[in-house]
Scaffold this motif. Structure first.
Motif, PDB file in Angstrom:
ATOM      1  N   PHE A 815       0.845  -1.189   0.000  1.00 53.21           N
ATOM      2  CA  PHE A 815       0.000   0.000   0.000  1.00 53.21           C
ATOM      3  C   PHE A 815       0.887   1.248   0.000  1.00 53.21           C
ATOM      4  CE2 PHE A 815       0.902  -0.661   4.457  1.00 53.21           C
ATOM      5  CZ  PHE A 815       1.063   0.616   4.974  1.00 53.21           C
ATOM      6  N   GLN A 816       0.279   2.346  -0.384  1.00 52.70           N
ATOM      7  CA  GLN A 816       1.009   3.607  -0.452  1.00 52.70           C
ATOM      8  C   GLN A 816       0.140   4.716   0.125  1.00 52.70           C
ATOM      9  OE1 GLN A 816       2.767   4.027  -4.235  1.00 52.70           O
ATOM     10  NE2 GLN A 816       4.162   5.690  -3.635  1.00 52.70           N
ATOM     11  N   ILE A 817       0.789   5.658   0.842  1.00 58.60           N
ATOM     12  CA  ILE A 817       0.056   6.785   1.414  1.00 58.60           C
ATOM     13  C   ILE A 817      -0.230   7.793   0.307  1.00 58.60           C
ATOM     14  CG2 ILE A 817       0.069   8.591   3.166  1.00 58.60           C
ATOM     15  CD1 ILE A 817       0.037   5.765   4.266  1.00 58.60           C
ATOM     16  N   ARG A 818      -1.470   8.202   0.214  1.00 61.95           N
ATOM     17  CA  ARG A 818      -1.891   9.114  -0.845  1.00 61.95           C
ATOM     18  C   ARG A 818      -1.093  10.423  -0.769  1.00 61.95           C
ATOM     19  NH1 ARG A 818      -6.695   8.720   0.161  1.00 61.95           N
ATOM     20  NH2 ARG A 818      -7.435   7.289  -1.444  1.00 61.95           N
ATOM     21  N   GLY A 819      -0.478  10.800  -1.890  1.00 60.12           N
ATOM     22  CA  GLY A 819       0.281  12.033  -1.970  1.00 60.12           C
ATOM     23  C   GLY A 819       1.710  11.924  -1.478  1.00 60.12           C
ATOM     24  N   ARG A 820       2.152  10.725  -1.063  1.00 62.99           N
ATOM     25  CA  ARG A 820       3.510  10.566  -0.543  1.00 62.99           C
ATOM     26  C   ARG A 820       4.346   9.772  -1.543  1.00 62.99           C
ATOM     27  NH1 ARG A 820       4.117   8.269   5.416  1.00 62.99           N
ATOM     28  NH2 ARG A 820       2.885  10.166   5.775  1.00 62.99           N
ATOM     29  N   VAL A 830      -4.439 -12.411   5.275  1.00 69.67           N
ATOM     30  CA  VAL A 830      -4.831 -13.609   4.522  1.00 69.67           C
ATOM     31  C   VAL A 830      -5.383 -13.229   3.159  1.00 69.67           C
ATOM     32  CG1 VAL A 830      -6.419 -15.564   4.486  1.00 69.67           C
ATOM     33  CG2 VAL A 830      -5.260 -14.934   6.617  1.00 69.67           C
ATOM     34  N   ALA A 831      -6.147 -12.154   3.109  1.00 73.60           N
ATOM     35  CA  ALA A 831      -6.778 -11.751   1.852  1.00 73.60           C
ATOM     36  C   ALA A 831      -6.622 -10.249   1.655  1.00 73.60           C
ATOM     37  CB  ALA A 831      -8.261 -12.130   1.850  1.00 73.60           C
ATOM     38  N   ARG A 832      -6.742  -9.831   0.404  1.00 72.72           N
ATOM     39  CA  ARG A 832      -6.611  -8.404   0.075  1.00 72.72           C
ATOM     40  C   ARG A 832      -7.698  -7.586   0.767  1.00 72.72           C
ATOM     41  NH1 ARG A 832      -4.300  -5.537  -4.378  1.00 72.72           N
ATOM     42  NH2 ARG A 832      -5.380  -3.550  -4.777  1.00 72.72           N
ATOM     43  N   GLU A 833      -8.931  -8.186   0.866  1.00 75.65           N
ATOM     44  CA  GLU A 833     -10.028  -7.460   1.488  1.00 75.65           C
ATOM     45  C   GLU A 833      -9.734  -7.161   2.956  1.00 75.65           C
ATOM     46  OE1 GLU A 833     -10.288 -10.190  -0.249  1.00 75.65           O
ATOM     47  OE2 GLU A 833     -11.215  -9.413  -2.112  1.00 75.65           O
ATOM     48  N   LEU A 834      -9.101  -8.126   3.684  1.00 82.17           N
ATOM     49  CA  LEU A 834      -8.772  -7.909   5.091  1.00 82.17           C
ATOM     50  C   LEU A 834      -7.718  -6.812   5.251  1.00 82.17           C
ATOM     51  CD1 LEU A 834      -8.693 -11.589   6.417  1.00 82.17           C
ATOM     52  CD2 LEU A 834     -10.473  -9.860   6.753  1.00 82.17           C
ATOM     53  N   ALA A 835      -6.758  -6.794   4.325  1.00 82.85           N
ATOM     54  CA  ALA A 835      -5.744  -5.738   4.357  1.00 82.85           C
ATOM     55  C   ALA A 835      -6.387  -4.374   4.124  1.00 82.85           C
ATOM     56  CB  ALA A 835      -4.665  -6.010   3.316  1.00 82.85           C
ATOM     57  N   ALA A 836      -7.335  -4.320   3.175  1.00 81.12           N
ATOM     58  CA  ALA A 836      -8.013  -3.056   2.885  1.00 81.12           C
ATOM     59  C   ALA A 836      -8.848  -2.595   4.075  1.00 81.12           C
ATOM     60  CB  ALA A 836      -8.881  -3.209   1.641  1.00 81.12           C
ATOM     61  N   ASP A 837      -9.555  -3.539   4.733  1.00 78.74           N
ATOM     62  CA  ASP A 837     -10.359  -3.169   5.905  1.00 78.74           C
ATOM     63  C   ASP A 837      -9.471  -2.622   7.035  1.00 78.74           C
ATOM     64  OD1 ASP A 837     -12.575  -3.983   4.542  1.00 78.74           O
ATOM     65  OD2 ASP A 837     -12.698  -5.952   5.519  1.00 78.74           O
ATOM     66  N   PHE A 838      -8.337  -3.258   7.229  1.00 76.98           N
ATOM     67  CA  PHE A 838      -7.431  -2.804   8.288  1.00 76.98           C
ATOM     68  C   PHE A 838      -6.942  -1.380   8.007  1.00 76.98           C
ATOM     69  CE2 PHE A 838      -3.248  -2.117  10.078  1.00 76.98           C
ATOM     70  CZ  PHE A 838      -3.374  -2.584  11.387  1.00 76.98           C
ATOM     71  N   LEU A 839      -6.537  -1.135   6.770  1.00 75.96           N
ATOM     72  CA  LEU A 839      -6.035   0.191   6.418  1.00 75.96           C
ATOM     73  C   LEU A 839      -7.128   1.237   6.501  1.00 75.96           C
ATOM     74  CD1 LEU A 839      -3.748  -0.769   3.398  1.00 75.96           C
ATOM     75  CD2 LEU A 839      -3.020  -0.096   5.695  1.00 75.96           C
ATOM     76  N   ALA A 840      -8.349   0.872   6.121  1.00 76.38           N
ATOM     77  CA  ALA A 840      -9.449   1.833   6.193  1.00 76.38           C
ATOM     78  C   ALA A 840      -9.721   2.260   7.630  1.00 76.38           C
ATOM     79  CB  ALA A 840     -10.703   1.218   5.574  1.00 76.38           C
ATOM     80  N   LYS A 841      -9.490   1.355   8.568  1.00 79.87           N
ATOM     81  CA  LYS A 841      -9.755   1.647   9.971  1.00 79.87           C
ATOM     82  C   LYS A 841      -8.615   2.437  10.615  1.00 79.87           C
ATOM     83  CE  LYS A 841     -10.662  -0.628  14.404  1.00 79.87           C
ATOM     84  NZ  LYS A 841     -10.860  -1.928  15.091  1.00 79.87           N
ATOM     85  N   HIS A 842      -7.391   2.047  10.303  1.00 77.10           N
ATOM     86  CA  HIS A 842      -6.248   2.615  11.023  1.00 77.10           C
ATOM     87  C   HIS A 842      -5.438   3.624  10.219  1.00 77.10           C
ATOM     88  CE1 HIS A 842      -6.742  -0.204  14.361  1.00 77.10           C
ATOM     89  NE2 HIS A 842      -6.913  -1.167  13.467  1.00 77.10           N
ATOM     90  N   CYS A 843      -5.594   3.625   8.909  1.00 79.53           N
ATOM     91  CA  CYS A 843      -4.826   4.568   8.088  1.00 79.53           C
ATOM     92  C   CYS A 843      -5.653   4.905   6.846  1.00 79.53           C
ATOM     93  CB  CYS A 843      -3.484   3.954   7.698  1.00 79.53           C
ATOM     94  SG  CYS A 843      -2.362   5.089   6.867  1.00 79.53           S
ATOM     95  N   PRO A 844      -6.668   5.747   6.984  1.00 75.77           N
ATOM     96  CA  PRO A 844      -7.600   6.010   5.871  1.00 75.77           C
ATOM     97  C   PRO A 844      -6.935   6.576   4.626  1.00 75.77           C
ATOM     98  CG  PRO A 844      -8.441   6.860   7.964  1.00 75.77           C
ATOM     99  CD  PRO A 844      -7.027   6.470   8.208  1.00 75.77           C
ATOM    100  N   GLU A 845      -5.797   7.261   4.786  1.00 77.07           N
ATOM    101  CA  GLU A 845      -5.151   7.854   3.618  1.00 77.07           C
ATOM    102  C   GLU A 845      -4.336   6.830   2.823  1.00 77.07           C
ATOM    103  OE1 GLU A 845      -2.527   8.745   7.247  1.00 77.07           O
ATOM    104  OE2 GLU A 845      -4.645   8.535   6.725  1.00 77.07           O
ATOM    105  N   ALA A 846      -4.306   5.561   3.269  1.00 78.47           N
ATOM    106  CA  ALA A 846      -3.546   4.530   2.559  1.00 78.47           C
ATOM    107  C   ALA A 846      -4.387   3.931   1.434  1.00 78.47           C
ATOM    108  CB  ALA A 846      -3.113   3.435   3.527  1.00 78.47           C
ATOM    109  N   VAL A 847      -3.714   3.588   0.337  1.00 80.59           N
ATOM    110  CA  VAL A 847      -4.360   2.972  -0.822  1.00 80.59           C
ATOM    111  C   VAL A 847      -3.560   1.738  -1.210  1.00 80.59           C
ATOM    112  CG1 VAL A 847      -5.032   3.286  -3.222  1.00 80.59           C
ATOM    113  CG2 VAL A 847      -5.185   5.216  -1.626  1.00 80.59           C
ATOM    114  N   LEU A 848      -4.244   0.599  -1.367  1.00 74.99           N
ATOM    115  CA  LEU A 848      -3.550  -0.625  -1.769  1.00 74.99           C
ATOM    116  C   LEU A 848      -2.963  -0.462  -3.159  1.00 74.99           C
ATOM    117  CD1 LEU A 848      -5.911  -3.455  -0.470  1.00 74.99           C
ATOM    118  CD2 LEU A 848      -3.592  -2.949   0.308  1.00 74.99           C
ATOM    119  N   ALA A 849      -1.747  -0.988  -3.322  1.00 74.20           N
ATOM    120  CA  ALA A 849      -1.055  -0.922  -4.608  1.00 74.20           C
ATOM    121  C   ALA A 849      -1.013  -2.310  -5.221  1.00 74.20           C
ATOM    122  CB  ALA A 849       0.361  -0.370  -4.422  1.00 74.20           C
ATOM    123  N   ASP A 850      -0.773  -2.358  -6.515  1.00 75.19           N
ATOM    124  CA  ASP A 850      -0.748  -3.642  -7.209  1.00 75.19           C
ATOM    125  C   ASP A 850       0.631  -4.289  -7.206  1.00 75.19           C
ATOM    126  OD1 ASP A 850      -3.445  -3.474  -7.835  1.00 75.19           O
ATOM    127  OD2 ASP A 850      -3.032  -2.263  -9.631  1.00 75.19           O
TER     128      ASP A 850
END
Length: 857
Positions: A815-820, A830-850
């Motif tokens: 993942f990458q911090i937006r604008g950084r 375990v899954a991409r969805e769990l990683a996204a949920d975690f980041l949404a809760k604890h680091c909203p400015e983070a965006v998963l990268a490919d």
């Protein structure tokens, strides 16, 4: 806080998950005010007359920081901080109070900040930067040079050039201020890397070179004795002094090297010398075996080896500095050999030479004398002997008269000793079992007299004597048995010391003046510490006790060698420091470039300079009873009380944790305020956050002795590579959980994981199960409270695991911090969805990268 279980508690209890401090806001605001003042070094030298203008300057900046970092919706002491007027009133009050102490803020630092140099120059660094009291190399060097210059400037004879052939004593009479001259006496505790020994030697050589150039052979004489722990270190320092152009001697004892090579000693009859010394004859060796004046004829007789004796020839009348071992401090130093000593310099701790060796005296050796019999009877009944004398009406004067009578009888009964006496005759006359020995009643009565003079209050037992009714001995047939025995031990005196003699003690781990004052009255104390360029890894859950390191079970020694071999792959030049018993039991270095040394045997040595790493395996920890016996001997004639508890107490001791800047921001203890951080800077967390329960002695004097034997020897071993002068960072590994004063820690790791008993990664699995994902270390630290003390600790454990996805049965996502800018960070789930949920809760400015490649988001 739970010290034994190493449960973390943030020093200020900041809740910093969303970037706002919610608890302990008063402390946070105070920290912001201090940081704001530190950003304006021009205020350092201003007084308090212009304080209103200074508040006007600082208030807007502090207000901006508070809005940025403090949660203001709730009330605080009845004030609504979201109201700008009320917040302004609070900040106005705090800034005014702080400005009244701004000198302390700039020069000494706050309790959560760093200590700046005494000169008051504001550093080009931000708060907090260095461990408490530890300075950058340049600052520490300047402070050391200034301290040495001031010390030598107070000695009139040292600063005399072009005064012709006056003696230092004559010069003092001409130049000393009115009234009695007070000689400077200083205990300088400066880190080994600073070069305090070199600095002192350079000043000595420079002084005498200037004097020679100005006055030739008629320069002002100044005889200096420089005492070192060992003869080897004295030789090393003498070579350094000669390289500066100085003239010096190294004094060797008559029987030096006797145990290793009895045929190669300075004196050609060392066995005779030892026999006479052991018997304790009056007058000394020089006036008995070496040269002796016949009182009847007036003729002086010399030893047949006198003219070619290496001991006699080592003394050079043109030398200005005489290097000696610490053992010389308790001997009479002849003016014929050394001249009148004008300055004494003692390098390193002289604790081992502060007391006499314990002397065993059987009671039957004392009962022949009526006073000696009173001593034996009172000791066997648990009564202080001088109390018994006092109650019997025996005064100090009567004891002194009895001592004088016994001394006269002793000298009359002493076998004759003279130059060229037959060696066999001497050895027979002074045989340890059947030969003549000085009457032990004399020594015992002298100690009783000294304690009688002090007359300590209460029923405290005598300190210089102890009684054991069942001391293990062997009978005539060699069968083990027991018998009553008296133990005599007391403080040795520095026989060369005069009231008008300046003294400089150089000891990197000098704990305080408590020990030095016993021999050197009116000594002052100065500590200078410098930062170490080394990463410190400390094990927890293992004390490193002597019993385990020196025991018959080789498990702990093997584990220490396993750790050494593991880290020697990246740090091939490693010094392993441990106890002498562990060395004798077989601890070996991991490779030919490494070395093993024991505590107490490395002070002052430079041969480990340039090593990459130091591993401390265990520690010295004497029995409390032994410490108390040493304290009793040191203070045997001192009125101060001793708390002889017979055992150790317990106290909580915290680690100073070195943290990266990111750690500090996540803890909420450093406010950057837009200032740019440079890489490599470190802060230090308060010691209360992580710690353990350790043994200590309740009496402060006895605790000072324990520190010199335990922590001080560890610090001496740690600093052998001279870390402050390295170009790259080294490694320090402490296989003991005991916090060491002045040694901030980068990584704390359980002992079982460090030595390989447990597989690394236990804490990573706990955090993963608790959070449902494993984020990067800087994000993980505040979320997994209590598992790690620093970001470095998490990184270290991840490196030890190597394959984190396999350990967690998870996948790696990026993942990458937006604008950084920069490479994406890694999160395990375990899954991409769990990683996204975690980041949404604890680091909203983070965006998963490919992919792990940088992207512009």
């Amino acid at each position: 806080m739970n010290f034994p279980k190493l449960v973390s508690r943030h020093p200020l209890s900041f809740d910093y998950e969303d970037g706002l401090v919610r608890t302990n806001r008063d402390n946070a605001i105070t920290a912001i005010v201090a940081a704001t003042i530190r950003r304006h070094p021009e205020l350092c030298d201003t007084g308090t007359d212009n304080i209103d203008n200074e508040i006007e300057l600082l208030l807007p900046e502090a207000t901006t920081w508070v809005h940025k970092h403090i949660e203001l919706t709730r009330t605080h002491d009845g004030m609504q901080l979201s109201d700008s007027a009320q917040l302004e009133r609070l900040l106005h009050y705090k800034i005014r109070k702080a400005l009244q102490k701004k000198h302390k803020i700039f020069t000494e630092g706050q309790k959560r900040g760093s200590r700046a140099p005494e000169a008051g120059v504001f550093p080009d660094r931000w708060w907090p930067t260095y461990p408490p009291n530890q300075l950058p190399l340049k600052w520490a060097e300047d402070l050391l040079n200034d301290t040495l210059d001031k010390f030598f400037a107070e000695i009139p004879a040292f600063n005399s050039v072009g005064v012709n052939s006056m003696t230092a004593q004559d010069l003092l009479a001409c130049t000393a201020p009115a009234g009695p001259w007070v000689p400077p006496r200083l205990l300088l505790a400066a880190s080994p890397s600073l070069g305090k020994t070199r600095g002192a030697l350079e000043r000595l050589a420079d002084r005498f070179k200037k004097a020679w150039a100005a006055d030739g052979d008629n320069y002002v004489r100044m005889n200096i004795v420089y005492a070192c722990p060992t003869v080897e270190l004295a030789k090393q320092n003498a070579e350094t002094y000669r390289s500066f152009g100085g003239r010096c001697t190294v004094s060797l004892g008559r029987d030096y090297n006797f145990d290793k090579d009895p045929e190669n000693t300075p004196c050609k009859i060392p066995n005779v010398v030892r026999a006479v010394q052991r018997a304790g004859i009056a007058g000394g060796i020089q006036t008995s075996l070496c040269r002796r004046r016949d009182p009847e004829t007036g003729v002086t007789h010399f030893c047949e080896h006198f003219n070619d004796c290496a001991y006699q020839q080592q003394f050079d009348p043109t030398a200005d500095v005489h290097f000696v071992a610490h053992s010389h401090l308790t001997h009479v130093m002849s003016e014929a050999h050394y001249g009148r000593i004008e300055l004494l310099i003692i390098d390193e701790s002289f604790l081992n030479h502060q007391t006499t060796k314990k002397k065993l005296i059987p009671p039957h050796a004392l009962v022949r004398d009526p006073y000696g019999q009173m001593v034996v009877e009172s000791m066997s009944k648990g009564i202080n002997p001088w109390h018994a004398f006092r109650d019997a009406g025996i005064t100090v004067g009567m004891i002194e008269d009895r001592i004088a009578t016994l001394v006269a009888l002793d000298e009359k009964a002493q076998p004759p000793v003279y130059p060229n006496i037959n060696a066999k005759q001497v050895l027979k006359a002074f045989d340890p079992d059947k030969g003549w020995k000085s009457d032990p009643v004399i020594s015992v009565l002298r100690r009783v007299r000294d304690e009688y003079k002090v007359a300590r209050e209460g029923d405290e037992p005598i300190r210089s004597l102890a009684y054991n009714p069942e001391h293990p001995v062997a009978d005539k047939a060699g069968t083990p048995t027991v018998a009553p025995m008296l133990y005599l031990q007391f403080r040795s005196s520095f026989k060369m010391l005069r009231k008008d003699m300046p003294v400089l003690v150089l000891d990197a781990t000098g704990h305080s003046t408590a020990l030095a004052e016993l021999h050197i009255p009116d000594i002052t104390f100065r500590r200078i510490e410098v930062e170490r360029k080394a990463t410190v890894l400390q094990a927890t859950g293992f004390t490193g006790s002597m019993t385990k390191m020196q025991g018959d079970d080789a498990q702990y020694r093997d584990e220490a060698m396993h750790v050494a071999a593991r880290f020697a792959e990246t740090h091939p030049k490693m010094l392993i420091g441990t106890t002498k018993g562990a060395v004798e039991k077989g601890i070996t270095p991991p490779n030919a470039s490494s070395a093993v040394a024991h505590f107490g045997g490395i002070r002052g040595l430079n041969k480990y300079e340039g090593f990459d790493a130091v591993l401390i395996a265990g520690r010295m920890m004497p029995r409390s009873q032994d410490l108390e016996n040493t304290a009793r001997a040191l203070l045997y004639d001192d009125p101060r009380p001793l708390n002889l508890t017979g055992g150790y107490g317990m106290r909580q001791s915290g680690y100073f944790m070195q943290c990266s800047i990111e750690d500090w921001e996540s803890y909420g203890q450093a406010v950057q305020g837009g200032r740019e951080w440079r890489p490599g800077r470190k802060g230090v967390q308060k010691p209360e956050s992580w710690g353990v329960t350790v043994k200590c002695h309740d009496d402060p004097f006895i605790e000072a002795i324990r520190f010199q034997i335990t922590e001080a020897e560890i610090i001496q071993m740690i600093d052998r590579p001279r870390w402050a002068r390295r170009s790259s960072y080294g490694l320090i590994i402490l296989l003991t959980e005991i916090p060491i004063d002045g040694v901030p820690v980068d990584v704390l790791m359980p002992y079982n994981e460090l030595v390989g008993r447990d597989r690394p990664g236990v804490r990573l699995r706990i955090a993963y199960e608790m959070l449902g994902a494993l984020p990067p270390p800087d994000m993980l630290l505040p979320l997994a409270e209590g598992l790690w003390p620093s970001v470095e600790s998490i990184k270290f454990e991840m490196q030890a695991v190597k394959d984190v996805p396999t350990l967690l049965h998870a996948q790696r996502w990026y993942f990458q911090i937006r604008g950084r800018r920069g490479r994406p960070s890694c999160i395990y789930a375990v899954a991409r969805e769990l990683a996204a949920d975690f980041l949404a809760k604890h680091c909203p400015e983070a965006v998963l990268a490919d992919s792990p490649e940088p992207e512009l988001i």
